[in-house]
Write an enzyme that holds these catalytic residues in place. Structure first.
Site, short mmCIF file in Angstrom:
data_model
loop_
_atom_site.label_atom_id
_atom_site.label_comp_id
_atom_site.label_asym_id
_atom_site.label_seq_id
_atom_site.Cartn_x
_atom_site.Cartn_y
_atom_site.Cartn_z
N SER A 142 22.84 -69.07 -59.50
CA SER A 142 21.65 -69.70 -58.92
C SER A 142 21.66 -71.15 -59.37
CB SER A 142 20.40 -69.00 -59.46
OG SER A 142 19.24 -69.78 -59.23
N TYR A 155 15.31 -65.35 -66.18
CA TYR A 155 16.20 -65.63 -65.04
C TYR A 155 17.16 -66.77 -65.38
CZ TYR A 155 17.34 -66.03 -60.02
OH TYR A 155 17.99 -66.05 -58.79
P1 NAD Z 1 17.14 -59.28 -52.50
O1 NAD Z 1 15.91 -58.86 -53.20
O2 NAD Z 1 17.12 -59.48 -51.03
O3 NAD Z 1 18.34 -58.26 -52.85
C1 NAD Z 1 18.56 -57.82 -54.16
C2 NAD Z 1 19.58 -56.71 -54.17
O4 NAD Z 1 19.76 -56.27 -55.54
C3 NAD Z 1 19.14 -55.46 -53.37
O5 NAD Z 1 20.27 -54.91 -52.72
C4 NAD Z 1 18.66 -54.49 -54.46
O6 NAD Z 1 18.85 -53.12 -54.11
C5 NAD Z 1 19.60 -54.87 -55.61
N1 NAD Z 1 19.01 -54.48 -56.89
C6 NAD Z 1 17.86 -54.89 -57.45
N2 NAD Z 1 17.65 -54.24 -58.61
C7 NAD Z 1 18.70 -53.42 -58.80
C8 NAD Z 1 19.06 -52.47 -59.79
N3 NAD Z 1 18.28 -52.21 -60.85
N4 NAD Z 1 20.21 -51.79 -59.64
C9 NAD Z 1 20.98 -51.99 -58.57
N5 NAD Z 1 20.71 -52.86 -57.59
C10 NAD Z 1 19.57 -53.56 -57.70
O7 NAD Z 1 17.57 -60.62 -53.25
P2 NAD Z 1 18.56 -61.83 -52.87
O8 NAD Z 1 17.73 -63.05 -52.74
O9 NAD Z 1 19.50 -61.46 -51.80
O10 NAD Z 1 19.32 -61.97 -54.26
C11 NAD Z 1 20.70 -61.71 -54.42
C12 NAD Z 1 21.21 -62.56 -55.58
O11 NAD Z 1 21.08 -63.95 -55.26
C13 NAD Z 1 20.44 -62.35 -56.90
O12 NAD Z 1 21.35 -62.33 -57.98
C14 NAD Z 1 19.56 -63.57 -56.98
O13 NAD Z 1 19.23 -63.90 -58.29
C15 NAD Z 1 20.45 -64.61 -56.33
N6 NAD Z 1 19.74 -65.79 -55.83
C16 NAD Z 1 18.76 -65.68 -54.88
C17 NAD Z 1 18.10 -66.83 -54.46
C18 NAD Z 1 17.02 -66.81 -53.41
O14 NAD Z 1 16.34 -67.84 -53.25
N7 NAD Z 1 16.83 -65.73 -52.69
C19 NAD Z 1 18.46 -68.08 -55.00
C20 NAD Z 1 19.45 -68.13 -55.97
C21 NAD Z 1 20.09 -66.99 -56.37
#
Ligand code: NAD
Length: 260
Positions: A142, A155
């Site tokens: 991130s 985080y």
């Molecule tokens: P999301 O909530 O859409 O998806 C999260 C995924 O993680 C889901 O498939 C969920 O089932 C899985 N998950 C959550 N807890 C879990 C657990 N205990 N065991 C197994 N699986 C689990 O989120 P996203 O935005 O697609 O995030 C994906 C990655 O991208 C994350 O690592 C997040 O930190 C990172 N990220 C997101 C953003 C943003 O703005 N959305 C920005 C930077 C980084």
């Protein structure tokens, strides 16, 4: 382009992980999808992606809070497909509060899912990749692996840790045909942001749509959220031959957030 390579994307039932799975499936990879959803629901998602892309797609449910579950996920992928070429450590959660009010159980969960799970999965996957002389580790960090924001202690700690961990993996695997890199997205249009958008809307008395843009503008000059598919495209590039000398990097895709 990926010609039957086997890809495990953690947290691919939603958001960024799903977009990465889709992009790599479109390029001929065989995909192990993963999430918290039970097998029946996950199998439906896998079937949907298989129909959409023509790729072989399977699903495995595992709670990445538990190291043994992370190992089972990697082992199941190798058992079912007979190999593992690309590991995308993507699953993650978020929770925001000032340090003095941050619940200890939320800290533990964020460190376990956003950081330790990547260690457990990578450790399990590397020996096979080394034997094959080819592998890609792609860690979804991130902007918070590079800079801080208030109320995101766990985080930021996890994501900075992931960036550091990735550099070490890159050092150790550089002569084995394996690369390890982080992608560092800024605000990306996924369900992970729902709570933060709702809170911003409430704090500023705004409609949800205005709050989405408000959140973006508070951090980044480019006035739109990153689309998950753009992160899929960057992951695809990291899998390519052109990227074989790119290792140990942390690549922002953040609308200029970290250019400040
Ligand atoms: P999301 O909530 O859409 O998806 C999260 C995924 O993680 C889901 O498939 C969920 O089932 C899985 N998950 C959550 N807890 C879990 C657990 N205990 N065991 C197994 N699986 C689990 O989120 P996203 O935005 O697609 O995030 C994906 C990655 O991208 C994350 O690592 C997040 O930190 C990172 N990220 C997101 C953003 C943003 O703005 N959305 C920005 C930077 C980084």
């Amino acid at each position: 382009m990926l010609n039957q390579k086997v890809v495990l994307v953690t947290g691919s039932s939603s958001g960024i992980g799903l977009a990465i799975a889709r992009t790599l499936a479109e390029q001929g990879a065989r995909i192990m999808m993963h999430g918290l959803e039970a097998e029946a629901e996950g199998n439906d998602l896998a079937e949907e992606l298989a129909t959409e892309t023509g790729a072989e797609v399977r699903y495995c449910s595992a709670n990445l809070m538990q190291p043994s579950e992370v190992e089972r996920l990697v082992d199941t992928t190798i058992e079912q497909f007979g190999r593992l070429d690309v590991l995308v450590n993507n699953a993650g959660i978020q929770y925001t509060a000032p340090v003095s009010e941050f619940p200890a159980d939320k800290w533990d969960a964020i460190i376990a899912i956003n950081l330790s799970a990547a260690f457990h999965a990578t450790r399990r996957a590397l020996p096979l990749m080394a034997r094959n002389g080819w592998g890609r580790i792609i860690n979804i960090a991130s902007v918070h692996g590079l800079v801080a924001s208030a109320e995101k202690s766990a985080y930021c700690a996890a994501k900075h840790g992931l960036v550091g961990f990735t550099k070490v993996v890159a050092m150790e695997t550089a002569e084995q045909g394996i690369t390890a890199n982080c992608i560092c997205p800024g605000w990306t249009d996924t369900p992970l942001l729902n709570d933060q958008i709702a809170r911003f809307a409430e704090q500023h008395g705004q409609a949800v749509e205005d709050a989405r843009l408000g959140l973006v503008k508070a951090k980044a000059p480019y006035p739109e959220m990153v689309q998950p598919a753009a992160i899929g495209a960057l992951a695809l590039y990291l899998c390519s031959d052109a990227a074989k000398a790119m290792t140990g990097t942390a690549l922002p895709i953040d609308g200029g957030w970290t250019a400040h």
